[in-house]
Design a protein around this motif. Structure first.
Motif, mmCIF file in Angstrom:
data_model
loop_
_atom_site.group_PDB
_atom_site.id
_atom_site.type_symbol
_atom_site.label_atom_id
_atom_site.label_comp_id
_atom_site.label_asym_id
_atom_site.label_seq_id
_atom_site.Cartn_x
_atom_site.Cartn_y
_atom_site.Cartn_z
ATOM 1 N N ARG A 108 0.842 -1.205 0.000
ATOM 2 C CA ARG A 108 0.000 0.000 0.000
ATOM 3 C C ARG A 108 0.876 1.253 0.000
ATOM 4 O O ARG A 108 0.647 2.184 -0.775
ATOM 5 C CB ARG A 108 -0.919 -0.005 1.221
ATOM 6 N N ASP A 109 1.898 1.277 0.862
ATOM 7 C CA ASP A 109 2.776 2.445 0.968
ATOM 8 C C ASP A 109 3.593 2.667 -0.301
ATOM 9 O O ASP A 109 4.100 3.772 -0.521
ATOM 10 C CB ASP A 109 3.718 2.313 2.170
ATOM 11 N N ASN A 110 3.742 1.626 -1.122
ATOM 12 C CA ASN A 110 4.458 1.756 -2.389
ATOM 13 C C ASN A 110 3.508 1.997 -3.556
ATOM 14 O O ASN A 110 3.890 1.823 -4.716
ATOM 15 C CB ASN A 110 5.318 0.519 -2.639
ATOM 16 N N GLY A 111 2.273 2.376 -3.263
ATOM 17 C CA GLY A 111 1.327 2.774 -4.300
ATOM 18 C C GLY A 111 0.635 1.632 -5.018
ATOM 19 O O GLY A 111 -0.001 1.857 -6.051
ATOM 20 N N VAL A 112 0.758 0.409 -4.515
ATOM 21 C CA VAL A 112 0.103 -0.730 -5.148
ATOM 22 C C VAL A 112 -1.387 -0.678 -4.803
ATOM 23 O O VAL A 112 -1.744 -0.566 -3.626
ATOM 24 C CB VAL A 112 0.731 -2.057 -4.675
ATOM 25 N N PRO A 113 -2.269 -0.760 -5.805
ATOM 26 C CA PRO A 113 -3.708 -0.745 -5.518
ATOM 27 C C PRO A 113 -4.112 -1.985 -4.720
ATOM 28 O O PRO A 113 -3.832 -3.116 -5.110
ATOM 29 C CB PRO A 113 -4.359 -0.772 -6.900
ATOM 30 N N ILE A 114 -4.775 -1.761 -3.586
ATOM 31 C CA ILE A 114 -5.270 -2.850 -2.741
ATOM 32 C C ILE A 114 -6.738 -3.087 -3.100
ATOM 33 O O ILE A 114 -7.544 -2.157 -3.094
ATOM 34 C CB ILE A 114 -5.127 -2.501 -1.241
ATOM 35 N N VAL A 115 -7.073 -4.335 -3.411
ATOM 36 C CA VAL A 115 -8.432 -4.697 -3.806
ATOM 37 C C VAL A 115 -9.246 -5.151 -2.596
ATOM 38 O O VAL A 115 -10.441 -4.881 -2.498
ATOM 39 C CB VAL A 115 -8.411 -5.805 -4.883
ATOM 40 N N ALA A 116 -8.622 -5.854 -1.679
ATOM 41 C CA ALA A 116 -9.287 -6.333 -0.466
ATOM 42 C C ALA A 116 -8.276 -6.307 0.672
ATOM 43 O O ALA A 116 -7.178 -6.844 0.538
ATOM 44 C CB ALA A 116 -9.833 -7.740 -0.665
ATOM 45 N N ALA A 117 -8.660 -5.686 1.768
ATOM 46 C CA ALA A 117 -7.789 -5.571 2.941
ATOM 47 C C ALA A 117 -7.567 -6.935 3.591
ATOM 48 O O ALA A 117 -8.328 -7.875 3.344
ATOM 49 C CB ALA A 117 -8.427 -4.613 3.942
ATOM 50 N N PRO A 118 -6.544 -7.046 4.435
ATOM 51 C CA PRO A 118 -6.288 -8.327 5.101
ATOM 52 C C PRO A 118 -7.488 -8.798 5.917
ATOM 53 O O PRO A 118 -8.155 -7.997 6.573
ATOM 54 C CB PRO A 118 -5.106 -8.019 6.020
ATOM 55 N N ARG A 119 -7.714 -10.100 5.840
ATOM 56 C CA ARG A 119 -8.752 -10.708 6.671
ATOM 57 C C ARG A 119 -8.379 -12.155 6.925
ATOM 58 O O ARG A 119 -7.660 -12.772 6.145
ATOM 59 C CB ARG A 119 -10.138 -10.600 6.045
ATOM 60 N N THR A 120 -8.879 -12.676 8.026
ATOM 61 C CA THR A 120 -8.652 -14.068 8.378
ATOM 62 C C THR A 120 -9.863 -14.872 7.917
ATOM 63 O O THR A 120 -11.005 -14.502 8.186
ATOM 64 C CB THR A 120 -8.450 -14.227 9.899
ATOM 65 N N HIS A 121 -9.589 -15.949 7.203
ATOM 66 C CA HIS A 121 -10.637 -16.788 6.625
ATOM 67 C C HIS A 121 -11.048 -17.873 7.619
ATOM 68 O O HIS A 121 -10.340 -18.143 8.591
ATOM 69 C CB HIS A 121 -10.138 -17.421 5.322
ATOM 70 N N ARG A 122 -12.169 -18.529 7.347
ATOM 71 C CA ARG A 122 -12.693 -19.561 8.243
ATOM 72 C C ARG A 122 -11.721 -20.720 8.442
ATOM 73 O O ARG A 122 -11.727 -21.375 9.472
ATOM 74 C CB ARG A 122 -14.022 -20.107 7.711
ATOM 75 N N ASP A 123 -10.870 -20.978 7.447
ATOM 76 C CA ASP A 123 -9.928 -22.106 7.561
ATOM 77 C C ASP A 123 -8.632 -21.727 8.266
ATOM 78 O O ASP A 123 -7.706 -22.523 8.335
ATOM 79 C CB ASP A 123 -9.624 -22.678 6.176
ATOM 80 N N GLY A 124 -8.549 -20.499 8.783
ATOM 81 C CA GLY A 124 -7.342 -20.053 9.479
ATOM 82 C C GLY A 124 -6.346 -19.341 8.589
ATOM 83 O O GLY A 124 -5.346 -18.823 9.070
ATOM 84 N N ALA A 125 -6.605 -19.314 7.289
ATOM 85 C CA ALA A 125 -5.738 -18.566 6.377
ATOM 86 C C ALA A 125 -5.965 -17.071 6.603
ATOM 87 O O ALA A 125 -7.022 -16.649 7.073
ATOM 88 C CB ALA A 125 -6.051 -18.936 4.934
ATOM 89 N N ARG A 126 -4.980 -16.269 6.273
ATOM 90 C CA ARG A 126 -5.119 -14.802 6.312
ATOM 91 C C ARG A 126 -4.504 -14.271 5.034
ATOM 92 O O ARG A 126 -3.405 -14.675 4.647
ATOM 93 C CB ARG A 126 -4.437 -14.213 7.546
#
Length: 136
Positions: free
Chosen positions: A90-108
């Motif tokens: 984000r700080d390097n200007g890369v467009p973020i489509v979806a912010a970090p989130r933790t999924h039901r299977d424990g993935a983030r």
């Protein structure tokens, strides 16, 4: 019917048509830390993280092929690394489509876009975390 051959080593190669070509190479090399493995000519470059291969080919994909790529993913060995990667990109200007989130299977994970508009997922995936080795 013939028997299944010995197991393969998993998905380790993706090839993308990209435009802008040079900006995409900088994204994958300068920001994501891949290195140039081979540059056969000015319109093709093969990148690696040490155990994979990403081919970038200059230009848009041929429309008749009907490609349906949703996203490509880069695996992280630790869940704690997801948010710092998000902040860095984000700080390097890369467009973020979806912010970090933790999924039901424990993935983030989170999603961003490379300069050609390809969706890239940065993900900690628990079943694979134990087999990953940090790069460089």
């Amino acid at each position: 019917m013939s028997p299944r051959p010995p197991a393969h080593a998993g998905l380790r190669h993706v090839a993308l048509f990209v435009e802008p070509f040079e900006a995409c190479e900088r994204f994958y090399v300068d920001l994501l830390g891949m290195h140039v493995e081979w540059r056969p000519d000015a319109d093709n470059v093969y990148l690696s993280s040490g155990h994979d291969n990403l081919a970038l080919h200059r230009g848009p994909p041929p429309a008749a092929q009907g490609q349906r790529l949703d996203h490509i993913g880069f695996l992280l060995a630790r869940i704690e690394d997801v948010d710092p990667w998000h902040e860095f990109l984000r700080d390097n200007g890369v467009p973020i489509v979806a912010a970090p989130r933790t999924h039901r299977d424990g993935a983030r994970s989170f999603y961003c876009l490379d300069p050609a508009g390809n969706r890239v997922q940065i993900i900690f995936h628990p079943p694979l975390a134990g087999v990953l080795r940090p790069l460089r």
